[in-house]
Design an enzyme around this catalytic site. Structure first.
Site, PDB file in Angstrom:
ATOM      1  CG  HIS A 314      -2.058   0.945   1.098  1.00 45.74           C
ATOM      2  ND1 HIS A 314      -1.955   2.282   1.401  1.00 45.74           N
ATOM      3  CD2 HIS A 314      -3.312   0.746   0.655  1.00 45.74           C
ATOM      4  CE1 HIS A 314      -3.119   2.861   1.147  1.00 45.74           C
ATOM      5  NE2 HIS A 314      -3.955   1.962   0.695  1.00 45.74           N
ATOM      6  CG  ASP A 371      -9.328  -4.506  -2.302  1.00 41.32           C
ATOM      7  OD1 ASP A 371     -10.428  -4.614  -1.752  1.00 41.32           O
ATOM      8  OD2 ASP A 371      -8.999  -3.529  -2.988  1.00 41.32           O
TER       9      ASP A 371
HETATM   10  N1  ACO Z   1       4.126  -7.630  -4.791  1.00 43.07           N
HETATM   11  C1  ACO Z   1       5.474  -7.612  -4.948  1.00 43.07           C
HETATM   12  N2  ACO Z   1       6.241  -6.513  -4.800  1.00 43.07           N
HETATM   13  C2  ACO Z   1       5.621  -5.372  -4.464  1.00 43.07           C
HETATM   14  C3  ACO Z   1       4.218  -5.312  -4.271  1.00 43.07           C
HETATM   15  C4  ACO Z   1       3.473  -6.495  -4.446  1.00 43.07           C
HETATM   16  N3  ACO Z   1       2.138  -6.488  -4.281  1.00 43.07           N
HETATM   17  N4  ACO Z   1       3.864  -4.047  -3.953  1.00 43.07           N
HETATM   18  C5  ACO Z   1       5.002  -3.343  -3.926  1.00 43.07           C
HETATM   19  N5  ACO Z   1       6.070  -4.142  -4.234  1.00 43.07           N
HETATM   20  C6  ACO Z   1       7.480  -3.755  -4.262  1.00 43.07           C
HETATM   21  C7  ACO Z   1       7.825  -2.978  -5.518  1.00 43.07           C
HETATM   22  O1  ACO Z   1       8.263  -3.834  -6.553  1.00 43.07           O
HETATM   23  C8  ACO Z   1       8.926  -2.067  -5.016  1.00 43.07           C
HETATM   24  O2  ACO Z   1      10.104  -2.829  -4.901  1.00 43.07           O
HETATM   25  P1  ACO Z   1      11.557  -2.127  -5.164  1.00 43.07           P
HETATM   26  O3  ACO Z   1      11.696  -1.075  -4.097  1.00 43.07           O
HETATM   27  O4  ACO Z   1      12.528  -3.246  -5.053  1.00 43.07           O
HETATM   28  O5  ACO Z   1      11.487  -1.535  -6.553  1.00 43.07           O
HETATM   29  C9  ACO Z   1       8.481  -1.715  -3.600  1.00 43.07           C
HETATM   30  O6  ACO Z   1       7.681  -2.835  -3.172  1.00 43.07           O
HETATM   31  C10 ACO Z   1       7.650  -0.434  -3.490  1.00 43.07           C
HETATM   32  O7  ACO Z   1       6.542  -0.554  -4.397  1.00 43.07           O
HETATM   33  P2  ACO Z   1       5.918   0.652  -5.213  1.00 43.07           P
HETATM   34  O8  ACO Z   1       5.284   0.123  -6.450  1.00 43.07           O
HETATM   35  O9  ACO Z   1       6.938   1.751  -5.359  1.00 43.07           O
HETATM   36  O10 ACO Z   1       4.807   1.144  -4.194  1.00 43.07           O
HETATM   37  P3  ACO Z   1       3.610   2.109  -4.510  1.00 43.07           P
HETATM   38  O11 ACO Z   1       3.313   2.826  -3.248  1.00 43.07           O
HETATM   39  O12 ACO Z   1       3.896   2.940  -5.707  1.00 43.07           O
HETATM   40  O13 ACO Z   1       2.420   1.116  -4.887  1.00 43.07           O
HETATM   41  C11 ACO Z   1       0.605  -0.407  -4.672  1.00 43.07           C
HETATM   42  C12 ACO Z   1       1.450   0.704  -3.999  1.00 43.07           C
HETATM   43  C13 ACO Z   1       0.118   0.062  -6.049  1.00 43.07           C
HETATM   44  C14 ACO Z   1      -0.610  -0.701  -3.811  1.00 43.07           C
HETATM   45  C15 ACO Z   1       1.511  -1.676  -4.817  1.00 43.07           C
HETATM   46  O14 ACO Z   1       1.895  -2.141  -3.547  1.00 43.07           O
HETATM   47  C16 ACO Z   1       0.799  -2.790  -5.604  1.00 43.07           C
HETATM   48  O15 ACO Z   1       0.855  -2.818  -6.835  1.00 43.07           O
HETATM   49  N6  ACO Z   1       0.114  -3.738  -4.867  1.00 43.07           N
HETATM   50  C17 ACO Z   1      -0.650  -4.776  -5.539  1.00 43.07           C
HETATM   51  C18 ACO Z   1      -1.995  -4.237  -6.008  1.00 43.07           C
HETATM   52  C19 ACO Z   1      -2.954  -3.982  -4.867  1.00 43.07           C
HETATM   53  O16 ACO Z   1      -3.128  -4.822  -3.989  1.00 43.07           O
HETATM   54  N7  ACO Z   1      -3.604  -2.824  -4.906  1.00 43.07           N
HETATM   55  C20 ACO Z   1      -4.623  -2.439  -3.940  1.00 43.07           C
HETATM   56  C21 ACO Z   1      -4.146  -1.298  -3.071  1.00 43.07           C
HETATM   57  S1  ACO Z   1      -5.330  -0.970  -1.826  1.00 43.07           S
HETATM   58  C22 ACO Z   1      -6.563  -0.159  -2.609  1.00 43.07           C
HETATM   59  O17 ACO Z   1      -6.391   0.589  -3.531  1.00 43.07           O
HETATM   60  C23 ACO Z   1      -7.895  -0.422  -2.160  1.00 43.07           C
END
Ligand code: ACO
Length: 436
Positions: A314, A371
């Protein structure tokens, strides 16, 4: 409000400017950089707005490090335990919990708007039977702007209140109608003797046809209604998330509010936002068995693989998402009553356990979000997977309309218009076909 300042010096320009540092009621101090361009002739660069507060708001507060979520100051776990979705909607819109008279009036008014124009059904019927319900929602909610425009004065707070009530009332009716269109079943009219969540479940599942019949005692089971209220409460608002920010940005132009909410629905649909609940179930179905969890964890960690663990991570929470903790508990309660509990729940628990012990997830502070478990409850309530994000839409409408009202009443409101760091070509002369 600005009880501190932060000085920024530029040696080349030989000047130091003090910028106000605001302290909100709770949360991080926030630097007011509105004078930055005027003083230094530069902008800030913040892709994804990770360090940018786009507005002042008094609706919802999140402390992502501590795993805290407050609606108008009330902790989410207290509201989840004691409240109903409609009461929470009142709280978000009005800032205070209602008295019993205020609540009765609010509920009666919602029931009064619980109908849709027959012509609107024509829009739904125009979709192909296999259209995704979120595609229908974007279109049909947007089309409400064609029904409610002639006497709508968005500068009048009472008009804004009425528009908000209308959206809250009509969203479940449109959602259920979209679902019935995909199954080919007749549209079910709303019933005023039922409460908000019961009425929605009835519009979804009531059927004279033996083929599709789900027993009323099952779909209106008090535990099912309680679970739906809970999920709607947990999804009702989440401060300046992508869809709420979209609603605010669209609204800042003075656009029709129904069209602005449709823009929010489009933003919510993406798998990085509200579409994650649908993606989680697809992912769990693909994993299929506990023995395959390590393979999927390895894929999630592999930078050459676009796969992410859906329902994990998140932007704001760097600790347990309090909503996920509440939903996990309710999953246990609901599945304990089932003769054949959904094996996907055991799979989800196994996946969470393994991921939370893995260094990759520990280092990045990736925890299950709201979720990760919500789809398992929706599935137990017989809600089909394609409808999961639609369910989120119904709930988040309470937040969107509250933010819309807050923005429209803000005397400091300006059109939302970010700047950019241009990286394209410099100025060059046009060349004719022969010269290229
Ligand atoms: N699985 C694996 N790796 C992940 C995940 C994941 N679900 N989420 C983040 N990471 C990793 C990224 O690859 C990144 O790694 P790095 O630093 O080595 O490059 C690091 O964690 C930070 O991730 P970002 O993408 O920069 O985080 P951001 O805050 O931009 O994204 C998000 C947040 C979109 C929720 C992301 O965690 C994601 O895609 N999660 C999966 C989708 C999801 O569950 N979305 C629902 C969110 S809750 C809602 O909207 C109701």
């Amino acid at each position: 409000m600005a009880n501190k300042t932060l000085k920024i010096s530029d040696e080349e320009l030989g000047k130091t400017v003090s910028f106000p540092l605001y302290e909100g009621t709770l949360g991080h101090p926030t630097l007011d950089i509105q004078a930055l361009n005027k003083e230094y002739g530069c902008f800030t660069f913040d892709p994804g707005f990770a360090s940018t507060a786009s507005c002042k708001s008094s609706i919802t507060f999140i402390d992502g490090d501590e795993g805290v979520l407050l609606y108008r100051g009330y902790p989410i776990d207290q509201l989840a335990e004691h409240s109903s979705f409609l009461e929470v909607a009142y709280l978000l819109m009005h800032g205070e919990l209602p008295s019993s008279d205020q609540f009765a009036e609010f509920e009666a008014e919602i029931k009064g708007y619980s109908n849709i124009h027959e012509n609107l059904r024509g829009f739904i019927e125009g979709f192909h039977y296999d259209a995704h319900p979120m595609a229908m929602m974007v279109g049909v909610v947007g089309s409400l702007s064609a029904f409610y425009h002639s006497q709508l004065d968005i500068d009048d707070p009472e008009h804004r209140r009425i528009s908000s009530m209308r959206m809250l009332a009509k969203m479940p009716i449109i959602a259920a109608a979209c679902f019935r269109h995909t199954t080919g079943e007749a549209f079910i009219y709303p019933r005023t003797d039922l409460d908000y969540c019961e009425n929605f479940l009835n519009m979804m599942f009531s059927s004279p046809s033996e083929q599709f019949f789900i027993n009323e005692a099952d779909y209106l089971d008090p535990l099912a209604v309680k679970a739906l209220n809970l999920l709607f409460i947990l999804h009702a608002d989440h401060e300046q998330n992508a869809s709420t920010s979209t609603v605010r940005l669209a609204s800042s132009t003075g656009a029709n509010p129904y069209a602005c909410i449709a823009a929010g629905i489009a933003a919510l649909w993406g798998p990085a936002h509200g579409g994650a609940n649908e993606a989680v179930l697809s992912m769990l179905a693909e994993i299929g068995d506990v023995s395959r969890i390590p393979e999927f964890i390895a894929r999630a960690k592999d930078k050459n693989d676009s796969f992410r663990l859906m329902g994990f991570g998140h932007r704001v929470y760097k600790n347990h998402d309090p909503r996920a903790t509440i939903i996990r508990k309710t999953c246990h309660e609901i599945l304990a009553k089932q003769e054949n509990p959904d094996p996907l729940f055991a799979l989800a628990l196994g996946l969470e356990e393994i991921a939370l012990k893995d260094e990759y997830f520990i280092d990045r502070k990736l925890y299950p979000n709201v979720d990760f478990y919500s789809g398992i409850i929706y599935k137990a309530l017989n809600i089909p997977v394609e409808m999961f994000t639609v369910m989120f839409t119904i709930a988040r409408t309470a937040g969107w309309v509250s933010h819309w009202q807050e923005l429209m009443a803000d005397p400091a409101k300006r059109i939302g218009r970010p700047r950019q760091l241009y990286t394209g070509k410099g100025v060059r002369d046009y060349k004719s076909f022969e010269q290229r």
